[in-house]
Design a protein around this motif. Structure first.
Motif, PDB file in Angstrom:
ATOM      1  N   SER A   1      57.659  34.417  48.468  1.00 12.58           N
ATOM      2  CA  SER A   1      57.013  33.103  48.465  1.00 12.58           C
ATOM      3  C   SER A   1      57.843  32.091  49.245  1.00 12.58           C
ATOM      4  O   SER A   1      57.303  31.296  50.025  1.00 12.58           O
ATOM      5  CB  SER A   1      56.822  32.633  47.021  1.00 12.58           C
ATOM      6  OG  SER A   1      56.395  31.288  46.977  1.00 12.58           O
ATOM      7  N   ALA A   2      59.154  32.125  49.049  1.00 17.49           N
ATOM      8  CA  ALA A   2      60.032  31.186  49.738  1.00 17.49           C
ATOM      9  C   ALA A   2      60.037  31.433  51.244  1.00 17.49           C
ATOM     10  O   ALA A   2      59.993  30.490  52.044  1.00 17.49           O
ATOM     11  CB  ALA A   2      61.450  31.293  49.178  1.00 17.49           C
ATOM     12  N   LEU A   3      60.069  32.712  51.645  1.00 15.73           N
ATOM     13  CA  LEU A   3      60.087  33.032  53.073  1.00 15.73           C
ATOM     14  C   LEU A   3      58.789  32.626  53.757  1.00 15.73           C
ATOM     15  O   LEU A   3      58.787  32.184  54.905  1.00 15.73           O
ATOM     16  CB  LEU A   3      60.323  34.537  53.268  1.00 15.73           C
ATOM     17  CG  LEU A   3      61.709  35.069  52.895  1.00 15.73           C
ATOM     18  CD1 LEU A   3      61.733  36.593  52.992  1.00 15.73           C
ATOM     19  CD2 LEU A   3      62.785  34.473  53.801  1.00 15.73           C
ATOM     20  N   LEU A   4      57.669  32.780  53.043  1.00 15.16           N
ATOM     21  CA  LEU A   4      56.363  32.439  53.607  1.00 15.16           C
ATOM     22  C   LEU A   4      56.074  30.947  53.553  1.00 15.16           C
ATOM     23  O   LEU A   4      55.259  30.438  54.323  1.00 15.16           O
ATOM     24  CB  LEU A   4      55.263  33.185  52.843  1.00 15.16           C
ATOM     25  CG  LEU A   4      55.178  34.701  53.029  1.00 15.16           C
ATOM     26  CD1 LEU A   4      54.245  35.315  51.983  1.00 15.16           C
ATOM     27  CD2 LEU A   4      54.703  35.049  54.438  1.00 15.16           C
ATOM     28  N   GLY A   5      56.714  30.246  52.606  1.00 18.68           N
ATOM     29  CA  GLY A   5      56.385  28.845  52.380  1.00 18.68           C
ATOM     30  C   GLY A   5      55.071  28.692  51.640  1.00 18.68           C
ATOM     31  O   GLY A   5      54.397  27.660  51.755  1.00 18.68           O
ATOM     32  N   TRP A   6      54.704  29.730  50.853  1.00 14.88           N
ATOM     33  CA  TRP A   6      53.455  29.715  50.090  1.00 14.88           C
ATOM     34  C   TRP A   6      53.718  29.269  48.664  1.00 14.88           C
ATOM     35  O   TRP A   6      54.852  29.315  48.169  1.00 14.88           O
ATOM     36  CB  TRP A   6      52.840  31.112  50.056  1.00 14.88           C
ATOM     37  CG  TRP A   6      52.244  31.582  51.344  1.00 14.88           C
ATOM     38  CD1 TRP A   6      52.325  30.972  52.566  1.00 14.88           C
ATOM     39  CD2 TRP A   6      51.493  32.789  51.545  1.00 14.88           C
ATOM     40  NE1 TRP A   6      51.676  31.729  53.508  1.00 14.88           N
ATOM     41  CE2 TRP A   6      51.148  32.830  52.921  1.00 14.88           C
ATOM     42  CE3 TRP A   6      51.087  33.826  50.707  1.00 14.88           C
ATOM     43  CZ2 TRP A   6      50.413  33.892  53.459  1.00 14.88           C
ATOM     44  CZ3 TRP A   6      50.354  34.866  51.246  1.00 14.88           C
ATOM     45  CH2 TRP A   6      50.010  34.894  52.612  1.00 14.88           C
ATOM     46  N   SER A   7      52.633  28.882  47.983  1.00 12.17           N
ATOM     47  CA  SER A   7      52.730  28.619  46.551  1.00 12.17           C
ATOM     48  C   SER A   7      52.949  29.930  45.818  1.00 12.17           C
ATOM     49  O   SER A   7      52.741  31.019  46.377  1.00 12.17           O
ATOM     50  CB  SER A   7      51.441  27.955  46.053  1.00 12.17           C
ATOM     51  OG  SER A   7      50.330  28.819  46.254  1.00 12.17           O
TER      52      SER A   7
END
Length: 253
Positions: free
Chosen positions: A136-142
């Motif tokens: 999630s952090a790498l993608l910048g997703w919720s």
């Protein structure tokens, strides 16, 4: 909507795990392997969303040894549409670290462009519970973790989470990464016709080099040991003696 479900090959949960005599790791010789139970729940939830008309395609991804094909075939037999195997090692004792797994999954997601990633909350072999959060952090997703209920409402996901105080229901924007918990559903058994059909479903094979990801380990396992044997119980004559032992010996009061 496209859903990506990572699945991991682990020691079957019914098998009693044994540590190697030299303490270098877990003995995997002649041990039954299967899909990580939490990942199986994630696959089942993806299938249910597809059956409800909210998902168009399910992609199962596994990272590890060549034998992970068996795990992917299980996901395909359950109802996944296609699979991707990332052969990251040829040693069954080499467990790819969560950060490397997250980077590899991100590379696949950049290619496939799914709107939802369903992960098991953790793998039962290392219990790290980190890959979903890192991804999630790498993608910048919720993200939402420990999901015990999940529904899709347009561009939002409604997730009920298991927390220490009970249940917490949140709404998150998609695309998103959701890690699933034990009580989300009961995975189905793959029928024989579906097992046969799974053999004809597409399975792509990639390597970390193909995806431009360096999976050099950052961690070193110093030693592995079995948990201490449980001590035998004792009988006490009365409540006073019980309280004394709990206070002075067990240190719990």
């Amino acid at each position: 909507m496209k859903v990506l479900v990572p699945v991991k090959r682990v020691i079957d949960y019914n098998v009693k795990v044994r540590v190697k005599a030299d303490g270098s790791g877990v003995d995997l010789a002649n041990v039954k392997m299967s899909m990580n139970p939490f990942d199986e729940i994630a696959v089942e939830q993806a299938i249910r969303l597809k059956e409800a008309g909210k998902v168009d395609e399910i992609i199962a991804v596994s990272i590890g040894v060549k034998q992970s094909q068996e795990t992917l075939r299980t996901a395909l037999a359950m109802g996944a549409d296609r699979a991707i195997l990332i052969e990251a090692t040829d040693d069954v004792h080499n467990d790819i670290e969560p950060l490397s797994v997250a980077k590899l999954l991100k590379a696949v997601i950049d290619e496939e462009q799914p709107h939802l990633v369903l992960c098991g909350k953790q793998a039962i072999d290392n219990d790290l519970n980190a890959t979903g959060q890192m991804l999630s952090a790498l993608l910048g997703w919720s993200q939402a973790t420990y999901a015990s209920e999940l529904d899709i409402d347009g561009d939002d996901a409604i997730v009920t989470r298991e927390v220490d105080g009970g249940l917490q229901t949140i709404k998150i924007k998609m695309p998103t990464v959701i890690t699933v918990d034990l009580r989300l559903n009961e995975p189905r058994y793959a029928s024989l016709p579906n097992i046969m059909k799974a053999k004809k479903k597409p399975m792509d094979e990639k390597s970390p080099t193909d995806l431009g990801v360096d999976i050099t380990p950052r961690l070193t396992v110093i030693s592995t040991s079995e948990p201490a044997e449980r001590a035998a119980g004792v009988k006490v004559a009365n409540v006073t003696e019980l309280l004394t032992k709990l206070k002075d010996e067990a240190g719990v009061i």
